[in-house]
Structure formats: C-alpha cells, structure tokens
Scaffold this motif. Structure first.
Motif, short mmCIF file in Angstrom:
data_model
loop_
_atom_site.label_atom_id
_atom_site.label_comp_id
_atom_site.label_asym_id
_atom_site.label_seq_id
_atom_site.Cartn_x
_atom_site.Cartn_y
_atom_site.Cartn_z
N ALA A 17 -3.23 64.35 0.04
CA ALA A 17 -2.31 64.35 -1.38
C ALA A 17 -1.65 63.21 -0.96
O ALA A 17 -0.56 63.23 -1.70
N VAL A 18 -0.80 63.89 0.19
CA VAL A 18 0.62 63.43 0.30
C VAL A 18 0.86 61.99 0.94
O VAL A 18 1.44 61.44 0.41
N VAL A 19 -0.34 61.16 1.42
CA VAL A 19 -0.37 60.16 1.84
C VAL A 19 -1.00 59.76 0.59
O VAL A 19 -0.28 58.15 0.56
N ALA A 20 -1.47 59.62 -0.52
CA ALA A 20 -1.23 59.53 -1.74
C ALA A 20 -0.07 59.41 -2.28
O ALA A 20 -0.39 58.76 -2.95
N ALA A 21 0.54 60.35 -2.43
CA ALA A 21 1.72 60.50 -3.16
C ALA A 21 2.51 59.65 -2.10
O ALA A 21 3.19 58.59 -3.66
N VAL A 22 2.98 59.45 -1.26
CA VAL A 22 3.55 58.31 -0.99
C VAL A 22 3.25 56.77 -1.20
O VAL A 22 3.94 56.08 -2.19
N ILE A 23 1.67 56.31 -1.25
CA ILE A 23 1.32 55.21 -1.43
C ILE A 23 1.70 54.74 -3.04
O ILE A 23 2.30 53.98 -4.21
N VAL A 24 1.86 56.48 -3.96
CA VAL A 24 1.67 56.49 -5.25
C VAL A 24 3.18 55.65 -5.79
O VAL A 24 3.66 54.68 -6.91
N VAL A 25 3.96 56.25 -5.10
CA VAL A 25 5.89 56.10 -5.06
C VAL A 25 5.85 54.63 -4.70
O VAL A 25 6.56 54.23 -5.57
N ALA A 26 5.34 54.39 -3.35
CA ALA A 26 5.39 52.90 -2.93
C ALA A 26 5.00 51.52 -3.89
O ALA A 26 6.39 50.79 -4.39
N ILE A 27 3.94 52.00 -4.73
CA ILE A 27 3.55 50.60 -5.62
C ILE A 27 4.13 51.20 -6.99
O ILE A 27 5.13 49.58 -7.40
N ILE A 28 4.80 51.94 -7.44
CA ILE A 28 5.59 51.87 -8.34
C ILE A 28 7.14 51.33 -8.16
O ILE A 28 7.87 50.84 -9.23
N TRP A 29 7.03 51.03 -7.25
CA TRP A 29 8.71 51.10 -6.29
C TRP A 29 8.93 49.58 -6.99
O TRP A 29 9.51 49.18 -7.46
N LEU A 30 7.82 48.82 -6.24
CA LEU A 30 7.12 48.13 -6.15
C LEU A 30 7.44 47.10 -7.18
O LEU A 30 6.97 45.99 -7.81
N CYS A 31 6.68 47.76 -8.36
CA CYS A 31 6.34 47.00 -9.74
C CYS A 31 7.93 47.76 -10.00
O CYS A 31 7.80 46.32 -11.16
N ARG A 32 8.39 48.60 -9.93
CA ARG A 32 9.93 48.26 -10.69
C ARG A 32 10.94 47.21 -9.79
O ARG A 32 11.49 46.92 -10.57
N ASN A 33 10.40 46.92 -9.38
CA ASN A 33 11.21 45.50 -8.27
C ASN A 33 10.52 44.44 -7.77
O ASN A 33 9.61 44.62 -6.79
N PRO A 34 9.87 43.70 -8.69
CA PRO A 34 9.35 42.66 -8.50
C PRO A 34 9.60 41.39 -7.38
O PRO A 34 8.93 40.62 -7.34
N GLN A 35 10.87 41.04 -7.37
CA GLN A 35 11.54 40.73 -7.17
C GLN A 35 11.46 40.95 -5.56
O GLN A 35 11.86 39.57 -4.97
N VAL A 36 10.78 41.77 -4.91
CA VAL A 36 10.99 42.13 -3.50
C VAL A 36 9.62 41.30 -2.98
O VAL A 36 8.72 40.83 -2.46
N LEU A 37 8.23 41.63 -4.18
CA LEU A 37 7.48 40.35 -4.30
C LEU A 37 7.47 39.53 -4.08
O LEU A 37 6.50 39.03 -3.34
N ARG A 38 8.34 38.46 -4.83
CA ARG A 38 8.89 37.79 -5.28
C ARG A 38 9.19 36.74 -4.17
O ARG A 38 8.47 35.79 -3.03
N LYS A 39 9.79 37.83 -3.20
CA LYS A 39 10.48 37.34 -2.11
C LYS A 39 9.09 37.06 -1.35
O LYS A 39 9.20 36.34 0.09
N LEU A 40 8.90 38.00 -1.11
CA LEU A 40 7.13 38.12 -0.11
C LEU A 40 6.32 36.80 0.06
O LEU A 40 6.37 36.71 1.09
N ALA A 41 6.54 36.79 -1.69
CA ALA A 41 5.40 35.47 -1.50
C ALA A 41 5.66 34.47 -1.14
O ALA A 41 4.95 33.49 -0.60
N ALA A 42 7.15 34.12 -1.25
CA ALA A 42 8.23 32.88 -0.96
C ALA A 42 8.15 32.67 0.19
O ALA A 42 7.27 31.52 0.58
N ALA A 43 7.76 33.50 1.05
CA ALA A 43 8.27 33.72 2.27
C ALA A 43 6.87 33.63 3.26
O ALA A 43 6.42 32.43 4.22
N ARG A 44 5.55 33.50 3.04
CA ARG A 44 4.41 33.96 2.67
C ARG A 44 3.66 32.23 2.55
O ARG A 44 3.34 31.61 2.88
N SER A 45 4.63 31.37 1.42
CA SER A 45 4.34 30.20 1.16
C SER A 45 4.68 29.26 2.07
O SER A 45 4.35 28.22 2.22
N HIS A 46 5.56 29.81 2.63
CA HIS A 46 6.68 29.25 3.65
C HIS A 46 5.68 28.70 5.36
O HIS A 46 5.44 29.74 5.91
#
Length: 574
Positions: free
Chosen positions: A545-574
């Motif tokens: 349950a603790v591992v699942a909760a950590v994953i949930v928190v990480a997903i929620i944080w990434l969803c609220r901060n899409p710019q992080v994903l955009r930076k990751l996507a931009a980095a992977r495209s270069h």
C-alpha cells in the motif's frame, strides 16, 4: 473549440512509435491542442490514480481467511440443501472435488508445552487401566481396570472419590463397558456377572449374566443382552430364526424375560446403488455367526444389532417385545460403529467401506453420505474407511480412510474439509471445534497433537509417562476421554508390570497412570502462530500500500506539473 471526435483524428497513427511521439503529442506547443491534450492527460492521470488508490484500499481491507465450511459460501449451500444427509452428500459430491482420496499436504507444525497431572494411586489405577468413562456433566471419570476394580475420580479436584470392588475381574473388552446416556449407571462385564454401578452412590447391583454382548437403556434401568440359543427356541435356518435370544433385564429387580430373535422382513431405506446400504440381495435365511447389540431406542422398543452372516454383515432392528427383526442395511466392520452421546445417531461404514451410514436410532431411518465421491465404489484404489470419531454434540464427524481423513457436518452429510496427513484425527472436542491426537511416542513419552478444526498449524508436544514400564519405554495408550469443555483430555496409560509379573497395589511403581493433559498451552501456541502469520501478512499488505501511495502521489504531482513532462519529452526528442 475542438469536439470530442476531433481528438481521435489528431492521435498518432499506428506507425508512429510510442511513447515518445504520443508524449510529444500530448505535450505539444499549439495553444488550442495543448488545452485539449491537457484534458486528456488529466483524465489519464485521474484514471491511473483512481486505479492505484482502489488497489491499495482493497489490499488494506482484505485479509486471508482459513478455508472452513462455516464460511458464507458453505452457509449458503447448507441453507439451500435438503435436511437429508444423502441429498446433501450428492450436492457436495457434485459441487466439490475435495472428497477425493488424495490427502492434502502436511500442515505446519509448531512446538507446544502441555501441563499434566498424573494420578498414580495403584489401588485406583492398577497396572492395566483398560477403559475410561466420563459422566455427561464431565465431573466424574471412571477407570475400569483389568483387575476387579473400578475407580471414580473427581475431574475438578483430581481426587479419588472411591474404589469399587467387583466380584470378578473385568472382561477387559470395550463392548462390555457401558454408561447409560443420562450418566446414572456404569455397566461392567466381569467374570462374576454384569455389574450395574450407581455413579452417584457407587453401589453395585450384580446381574447373573456373563457376557460382554449388551446394550443399555438411556436411563440405565434396562439392559438388553444377546445370548446364543442352545434350546432351539430361536428357530431354524428356514423360518427366519437367528439362533439368538434377546434377554431384557430389569436392572433394579435383577430379573429378565427372553425373546427369540426372528428375521421377518426388510425395510431398507438407504438407496440402491452399489455403495449404499441395500439389503435386497443379502441372504438372511441362515443364522448369523455373530450378533452384537449396538444401541437401544429412546423408548426401549427397538435394539439395533450387528448380525454377521456368512454372506453379509447386516444391521437388524429387533422389536424388544416380540423379537421380530427387520433388516435395515448392509454394512461392514461393525467394531468401528460410533454412537452420538445422546444415543440417537449411529454411524457405521457401508459394505463397500467408501461411504458412511447414518442411522437414526429412534425412527430407523438410514442415510448415506459419500466419503470418496470421485472413486468407483468397487475400485480397489478407492480410499477405504478405517475409523470414525464423533464430537460430543454429534455435529462433526471425522472419517479416517486409507488415504487420509475427512471432517464432515453430520446435519447435512457434507464434507467440510480434508485433513492434512499430520493433523490429529482421533478425537474431537464436544463442539467439534478442536481436534486431538494421542499416541505412544519414543521412550516413556506420549505424543499429543492439537489443532483447530477450521485448519491452521498443528501443536505437537510430548507428555512424560512415569508409571510401570517407564524405564524400558514400554508404554501403551489404553483409552482417551475428552473433557466436556475440551480444555483437558484424559489418558489411561499402562506399561509392563514388575519383574515377578504380580501387581502390588501399594507400590505406585507397578501401576499405570491416569494423565490429565491441559491443552491451554497448545491453544496459546496455535493462537500465537496465527497472530504472527497475520502480522506478517499485514506488514506485506502495508508495504504494498505504501508503494502504491508513493506512485499515486508521484502521478498526481506530474499531472499538476505538465511542464516537467514537456521538458522530459523535449529532452528525449533531441
């Protein structure tokens, strides 16, 4: 603004590799598509978060339960089953394969410490304590020895209340020792007659009858004995005569009347398949070689007999007034017969040894329930019944077979579960919730096993024997009785006598022992083991349950901060 259908039109086609292209699509820089793609991303994030949260909740809320037939599934089955054991057994055989002759794996074994009290009074126990009989209230335990003595022990104070001298030595046969169902009298067959002992006053009434072949009424006022007819009045081989006389004894008066037992017909009500109790094909025209009295009906009108003909072993119901006998069923190994404590239900193996016959003593109804439902009743490989053990309340029956033991519900005739090979199967507590096993161990030790009927670990411990034969390790468990509350079991144990072979009633060293075993230590050991297992399971569940909760928190944080994903996507495209 783009509608919902336009979303799919802008999705990458199947030829575009993932996840880079799809991630770049979701995090594109076009302002119109970015808003729409953000909604898609939020929905995906919300779905992932909900799934993980739901999984964690389920993991925390569910704990494993032991497999026992008193769960909801079995309760539902029992509620929908007929009250007839034969009907219920058919349903059980159809719905479950647990009644196969394959024994389950061994259960986990844990060490247990048993506390004991050993009665060493040689005048009470003697060197050969043959049998134990406990009164229905559990307060008095009677020891019948091979000598001419019966001893009464108070189980609460562990004090000898009295030693009863008999006019002759006990026959030393279990069938020659019986207690009335109400506990008012104990009957012991001796070489000088049958002793009817009042359990309240310990006075003795002797009956001029030298036999072990008898059954007693539930109130202890009447004894029914079978004796062979030497005069020929019991009929011949062509008129239904059995060659046996039923003697009906008035215990208080010490008198009896005789009736000849004559087979007059069949009232087989148990079915017609090959594993049933059918008597239609049995030839009952001759006289049985052996006839044994098993039990008396509540009103005293019927005695059930085990009649062993050369062709079959037959259960006969004999009218105690006329001697007219009706065959109810064919069965086998009558010495395995087990009687409920209220004397209303008799259990015997069928002739095939693959099914159990349940006989209502008062109305003569015979029901059959299967022990090995997956096996052909005529197959040599099928499991064969080797023993029966019944709980004090008659609700649970253990059936021992050549391939393992099974626990049954006697009300429905359905199997509750198969017992592991190392689980105890010799004795049950009064309510059927606990199982016990007693056997001679190595040296002067007695091994005692304890387990819950619902399953779980088996508590194993040794009890020391300190009586005659202890030094040589020659120990023999003679009989076992289970206390009314199941907290204690009583064991009669003997060993070798003194070197001269004579019994010295003043020397405890030449006497056997009555051992009271307190099973509370085994109960505590089982509970501790189960608690430890449950705690370990909870730790594992919490970790997940603790591992699942950590994953949930990480997903929620990434969803609220899409710019992080955009930076990751931009980095992977270069």
């Amino acid at each position: 603004m783009m509608n919902e259908e336009s979303v799919d039109e802008n999705l990458p086609n199947e030829g575009v590799p993932l996840p880079e292209s799809y991630l770049s699509y979701l995090l594109g820089h076009s302002s119109s598509s970015r808003r729409m793609k953000s909604r898609v991303l939020r929905r995906v994030c919300a779905a992932l978060s909900s799934a993980l949260l739901l999984g964690g909740t389920v993991a925390l809320g569910v704990t494993p339960a032991p497999a026992f037939a008193d769960d909801a599934a079995t309760a539902s089955q029992s509620a929908s089953s007929s009250a007839s054991p034969s009907a219920a057994s058919s349903q059980s055989a159809t719905d479950s394969a647990s009644a196969s002759n394959a024994a389950p794996a061994n259960a986990k074994e844990i060490a247990a410490t048993y506390t004991t009290s050993q009665l060493a009074d040689p005048a009470c126990v003697g060197s050969e304590p043959d049998a134990l009989r406990l009164t229905p209230d559990g307060k008095q335990l009677f020891i019948v020895s091979s000598a001419d003595k019966v001893c009464a022990v108070n189980t609460e104070s562990w004090v000898v209340e009295g030693v009863i001298d008999l006019p002759g030595g006990s026959m030393g046969v279990a069938s020659g020792i019986a207690m009335s169902q109400d506990g008012s009298r104990l009957f012991v067959a001796t070489s000088g007659g049958v002793a009817a002992i009042s359990t309240a006053t310990r006075t003795v009434m002797m009956l001029d009858l030298t036999t072990t072949n008898f059954a007693v009424s539930r109130d202890g006022k009447t004894l029914y004995a079978l004796v062979q007819d030497d005069s020929g009045s019991a009929g011949g081989s062509t008129d239904g005569g059995t060659g046996w006389i039923l003697q009906v004894w008035n215990v208080n008066a010490g008198t009896h009347t005789d009736v000849a037992v004559m087979v007059t017909g069949s009232a087989d009500s148990s079915g017609s398949d090959s594993s049933s109790a059918s008597t239609s094909s049995a030839n009952l025209s001759g006289a049985p070689n052996i006839a044994t009295a098993l039990v008396v009906s509540g009103d005293g009108s019927t005695v059930l007999l085990d009649a062993q003909y050369s062709q079959a072993e037959v259960l006969l119901a004999v009218d105690t007034a006329s001697g007219a006998a009706t065959s109810l069923a064919t069965f086998s190994v009558g010495y395995l017969a087990t009687l409920s404590s209220d004397n209303t239900e008799l259990y015997v193996p069928s002739a095939s040894l693959h099914t159990v016959l349940q006989v209502n003593v008062d109305n003569r109804d015979v029901q059959v329930f299967s022990v090995d439902s997956d096996a052909d009743s005529d197959a040599d490989s099928a499991a064969r019944i080797t023993g029966l053990a019944l709980s004090g309340d008659g609700a649970r029956l253990v059936v021992r077979t050549s391939a393992g033991s099974h626990l049954f519900d006697t009300a429905t005739g359905s199997e509750l579960r198969g017992l592991a090979l190392n689980e105890p199967d010799g004795y049950l507590s009064r309510d059927g919730s606990e199982l016990y096993g007693v056997a001679a161990g190595t040296g002067a030790q007695i091994e005692v096993r304890y387990a819950q009927a619902s399953g779980g670990p088996v508590a194993v411990g040794n009890v020391p024997y300190e009586g005659a034969g202890a030094s040589s390790g020659a120990v023999d468990v003679k009989d076992v009785a289970v206390g009314r509350d199941g907290a204690s079991i009583y064991i009669a144990v003997s060993g070798s006598s003194d070197a001269s072979g004579e019994e010295d009633f003043s020397d405890p060293a030449t006497a056997g022992r009555l051992i009271a075993v307190d099973v509370s230590g085994a109960r505590a050991a089982v509970k501790k083991s189960e608690n430890a297992s449950a705690a370990a399971s909870r730790v594992g569940i919490v970790a997940v349950a603790v591992v699942a909760a950590v994953i949930v928190v990480a997903i929620i944080w990434l969803c609220r901060n899409p710019q992080v994903l955009r930076k990751l996507a931009a980095a992977r495209s270069h």
